[in-house]
Design a protein around this motif. Structure first.
Motif, short mmCIF file in Angstrom:
data_model
loop_
_atom_site.label_atom_id
_atom_site.label_comp_id
_atom_site.label_asym_id
_atom_site.label_seq_id
_atom_site.Cartn_x
_atom_site.Cartn_y
_atom_site.Cartn_z
N ASP A 3 0.86 -1.18 0.00
CA ASP A 3 0.00 0.00 0.00
C ASP A 3 0.89 1.22 0.00
O ASP A 3 2.08 1.16 0.34
N SER A 228 -1.65 -1.16 -9.65
CA SER A 228 -2.23 -0.33 -8.59
C SER A 228 -1.29 0.81 -8.23
O SER A 228 -0.07 0.71 -8.40
N ASP A 230 0.47 2.03 -5.80
CA ASP A 230 1.12 1.81 -4.51
C ASP A 230 2.48 1.16 -4.74
O ASP A 230 2.90 0.98 -5.88
N TRP A 260 -6.64 4.72 -6.43
CA TRP A 260 -7.28 4.20 -5.21
C TRP A 260 -8.69 4.75 -5.04
O TRP A 260 -9.57 4.06 -4.53
N HIS A 290 -9.40 -2.84 -6.54
CA HIS A 290 -9.17 -2.22 -7.85
C HIS A 290 -9.92 -2.98 -8.94
O HIS A 290 -10.54 -2.39 -9.82
#
Length: 844
Positions: A3, A228, A230, A260, A290
């Motif tokens: 994350d 994603s 992150d 996000w 996601h």
């Protein structure tokens, strides 16, 4: 799984670290240390001689109370019970009990555990890790040197990469061994930053290479990539682009970062890009949340006909395996962490009782699991809870009859990694306890003090463990703390009744030869009308005989196909030349040996040449003129005809060397006779004038023979020098041939000029005109011969030379002796001495 670490969390880590260090310093200045506040949120503990810590996601979210700073802050509460996360924690408890029953592993040593819930929040996970490192005793005495056995010697966890990064940044300073079962970020390979971090799941870098192996296997060179926003996604994007370029397996059609906040407009644009792209394969390295938002937009825009490639983070997500998403996600291929069987785990889970290990805040993990599973509450229930239809828990509920994934042990992935992580720590401890004094690995060959074990000593042994699980997998760590990598390949099978089965269709593992992919292609379900493997390329592969030409400004996977030039072949990538003794095939796809080509006696041309020679062997022109030069000329012409036979049949060394020499000498002999005949005609005409008789003495028979012999000897010398210096059999030996032809041409031109000068001499039968015409034919034939010979391949070059020999020979024969033959055969009355001497000049 990673994350994003935002600035506020980084600041929080700094404060926690400073507080932890300050507490350590204060403790070392006094003889007694007091915990100002005990952290015990959703903990589960068991005593033992050696304690191992564990960090798991038993709840997936946390609620933090308001901070007014007018009273002591309350601890946060965890919400959203995660059944599978709880099973991960119970797997560690089961493994420790199994090790304690093993008489061969850590005999006379009892392992205990201290497990905590990170509640899906970084601050709680970090606080849990610090609590494990500092201990649960509210007050304890310190030794004078401020040392002692820490509360735990090693930690299993954490679940997320970002949590593991934060924890390892701090606990790594104290060399506390941390063995994660699910953190995959490649950044954790940094041993300078994370010296005591290990993991039993392969890093993302190997997952990326495993994905690339699948792409290469199916020939998918044009793919889209979604990640994603992150640490997990961004590191994967960087690693994937680098490895894809190095392997040459393909190109990225696009790279998009999934937000996000799931902004509808941004997602709509991403899905539109996927829909309009020519890439039919889409790889997604992201989390379930996601994919949920992404697939809703995919369904809204009805984007079908794609082959989805799932990362480990969502390949087993049941929330996506629903009937309304299967028309889009059916046939998904993905890499999953290695699954293994754990004998006895299900029985252990069935025997869990809700009264186990109540923590200080009143409810243990087991109690909360029981209440979540049976939708009940242990007394005393909240006010009004019974009135709304709830029931009280008795602790005697039948867990086996409940339909819960908690007891489904057929697909153990993270649990298997937890199992291996606990055993890795146990085997390291066992090696430490079996150290022989005086032969230890530490200073002075000493062993660890078993009454005061230091975590860094356990790290040393952890780096050297090597064991095999009951499932047959070898466990050892490399220099970066990574386990021997292995991934399962999963495929989403969409059944006619709308159900989805996630089936194992292969494996990717690291071997001595590199990454090895094993696939059962017959089991793979393809969600297309053709039910066959899809194609995903920017440009189709070039066919053999053509080469790739990159399109300017586009990736290397986008190209045009250009045919190779003659004499070159291609492997569909580039054109290359054939070896010296090989030709390229008509398709330009392979080199074939050059054929040994020659004029055969059995070929029509050979028969034709031989027939011409037989037919004219007794022509009347042989007896047309009894003069010495005419006979010598006929002999030379016969030699010219005969030398063509040397060009017919399979070449031998002697025929190869003699053919040009005989040809050159024969034609020089022929042209020399013509040249001398021309000179004699001029001399005789001059002698017929008053006072010119003296010139004939220089052109008598002896001088004529000498001149012909001298001119022919020059050609013989040229041929001899050619044979000695550079054999005519050698390819490219052209200088000698050029000199040979040049000499013949010089004599022919000289004869032509002299004959042209004497063409109008008064005579009943003026041979100068015939010589002029014959030399004109001769020069025309050999001027045309040169370019035709150069551009004729193989046996056709010999054929061209034979035709030139025959054509020039026939030209000389017809031009010089044709009129004589005409008189002999058709006008015999003119073939008399009186007719020839009537008004003409006497020919000798």
């Amino acid at each position: 799984i990673c994350d994003t670490l935002n600035d506020s969390r980084n600041l929080l880590f700094s404060y926690l670290f400073l507080s932890f260090s300050l507490l350590h310093s204060v403790c070392c200045l006094s003889s007694m240390c007091n915990l100002r506040r005990q952290f015990d949120l959703n903990g589960m503990h068991r005593t033992g001689d050696v304690i191992l810590g564990g960090l798991f996601e038993v709840h997936y979210t946390a609620l933090f109370p308001d901070r007014t700073f007018t009273s002591e802050p309350q601890q946060p509460t965890c919400q959203g019970f995660d059944t599978l996360g709880f099973r991960h924690a119970m797997t560690m408890a089961f493994t420790i009990e199994e090790i304690n029953r093993n008489v061969h592993l850590l005999p006379n040593v009892t392992l205990g555990y201290s497990l905590y819930d990170n509640c899906g929040a970084l601050v709680i996970g970090f606080s849990s890790a610090l609590s494990l490192a500092s201990g649960r005793e509210e007050q304890f005495l310190l030794q004078e040197n401020c040392t002692g056995t820490p509360p735990v010697l090693g930690i299993v966890g954490d679940h997320y990469s970002t949590f593991s990064i934060a924890i390892s940044n701090v606990l790594g300073l104290y060399k506390m061994p941390i063995v994660s079962y699910f953190a995959t970020c490649t950044c954790l390979n940094d041993r300078q930053r994370f010296p005591s971090f290990f993991r039993t799941i392969p890093p993302d870098s190997f997952q990326v290479r495993a994905m690339i192996q699948v792409l290469k296997h199916f020939g998918w060179t044009w793919v889209g990539l979604l990640v994603s926003d992150d640490d997990y996604g961004l590191h994967v994007a960087q690693s994937f682009q680098s490895d894809l370029a190095q392997s040459g397996a393909g190109c990225l059609a696009y790279l998009e970062v999934l937000p996000w906040d799931s902004d509808p407009g941004e997602l709509r644009g991403i899905v539109h890009l996927i829909k309009t792209s020519t890439a039919r394969v889409v790889m997604v390295f992201a989390h379930e949340i996601h994919m949920i938002h992404l697939m809703e937009e995919v369904r809204r825009q009805n984007v079908t006909g794609l082959q989805w490639m799932a990362s480990e983070a969502w390949v087993s997500a049941t929330v996506l395996q629903t009937p309304h998403l299967m028309p889009y996600l059916g046939g998904t291929l993905g890499t999953a962490i290695r699954h293994g069987d754990i004998a006895g785990l299900r029985e252990f889970l069935l025997n869990i009782q809700p009264n186990q290990d109540h923590s200080n805040n009143g409810k243990s993990m087991v109690t909360q699991f029981w209440e979540h599973t049976f939708q009940c509450k242990f007394a005393p229930p909240p006010v009004g809870w019974v009135e709304t239809g709830g029931t009280l828990c008795t602790g005697q509920e039948d867990l086996e009859n409940m339909e819960t994934e908690f007891l489904d042990v057929s697909n153990l992935g993270p649990e298997y990694n937890v199992y291996k992580a606990v055993y890795a720590l146990a085997y390291a401890l066992d090696d430490m306890f079996h150290c022989e004094p005086g032969r230890g690995p530490f200073g002075g060959n000493s062993c660890a003090n078993l009454k005061r074990i230091e975590p860094w000593q356990l790290v040393h042994y952890l780096q050297k463990i090597n064991f095999t699980t009951p499932f047959g997998d070898q466990v050892s760590f490399d220099g970066n703390g990574n386990v021997l990598p292995i991934y399962d390949i999963l495929n989403w099978l969409w059944l006619p009744d709308g159900q989805t089965v996630v089936q194992n269709v292969g494996v990717v593992k690291e071997t001595a030869r590199g990454e090895e992919l094993i696939l059962d292609k017959d089991k793979i379900f393809w969600n297309f009308e053709s039910k066959t493997t899809p194609q995903s390329v920017c440009s189709d592969s070039c066919r053999p005989g053509t080469r790739m030409a990159r399109k300017k400004g586009q990736p290397v996977c986008c190209f045009d196909c250009i045919p190779c030039s003659e004499g070159l072949i291609s492997n569909s990538v580039e054109c290359t030349s054939c070896p010296e003794d090989f030709w390229s095939s008509p398709q330009r796809d392979l080199c074939v040996p050059k054929k040994t080509e020659f004029l055969s006696y059995h070929e029509p041309l050979g028969i034709f040449v031989f027939g011409i020679f037989i037919r004219h062997r007794s022509t009347p022109m042989v007896r047309a003129n009894n003069s010495e030069l005419s006979f010598l000329l006929l002999v030379s012409l016969k030699l010219c005809f005969l030398c063509s036979l040397l060009f017919i049949g399979r070449p031998r060394l002697w025929t190869c060397q003699l053919r040009h020499a005989v040809f050159g000498i024969s034609f020089v002999l022929c042209v020399s006779c013509i040249l001398v005949k021309t000179v004699v005609v001029l001399a005789v005409f001059k002698a017929s004038k008053p006072g010119g008789g003296a010139s004939l003495k220089w052109f008598g028979p002896l001088q004529q023979r000498g001149t012909v012999l001298a001119l022919t000897s020059v050609q013989a010398a040229i041929c001899t020098a050619w044979l000695v210096s550079a054999s005519p059999c050698v390819v490219g030996s052209t200088v000698g041939f050029a000199v040979l032809l040049g000499y013949i041409g010089f004599l022919a031109i000289l004869s032509f000029l002299l004959a042209f000068m004497a063409r109008n001499l008064p005579d009943n039968f003026n041979e100068a005109k015939l010589i002029t015409f014959s030399m004109l034919i001769f020069c025309a034939v050999w001027v045309a011969f040169v370019p035709a010979y150069i551009n004729s391949p193989g046996k056709y070059a010999d054929a061209v030379e034979v035709f030139a020999i025959l054509a020039s020979s026939f030209g000389l024969l017809v031009a010089l002796f044709g009129p004589k033959c005409y008189i002999i055969l058709l006008k015999p009355e003119r073939n008399t001495k009186k007719a020839i001497m009537g008004r003409g000049i006497r020919l000798k």
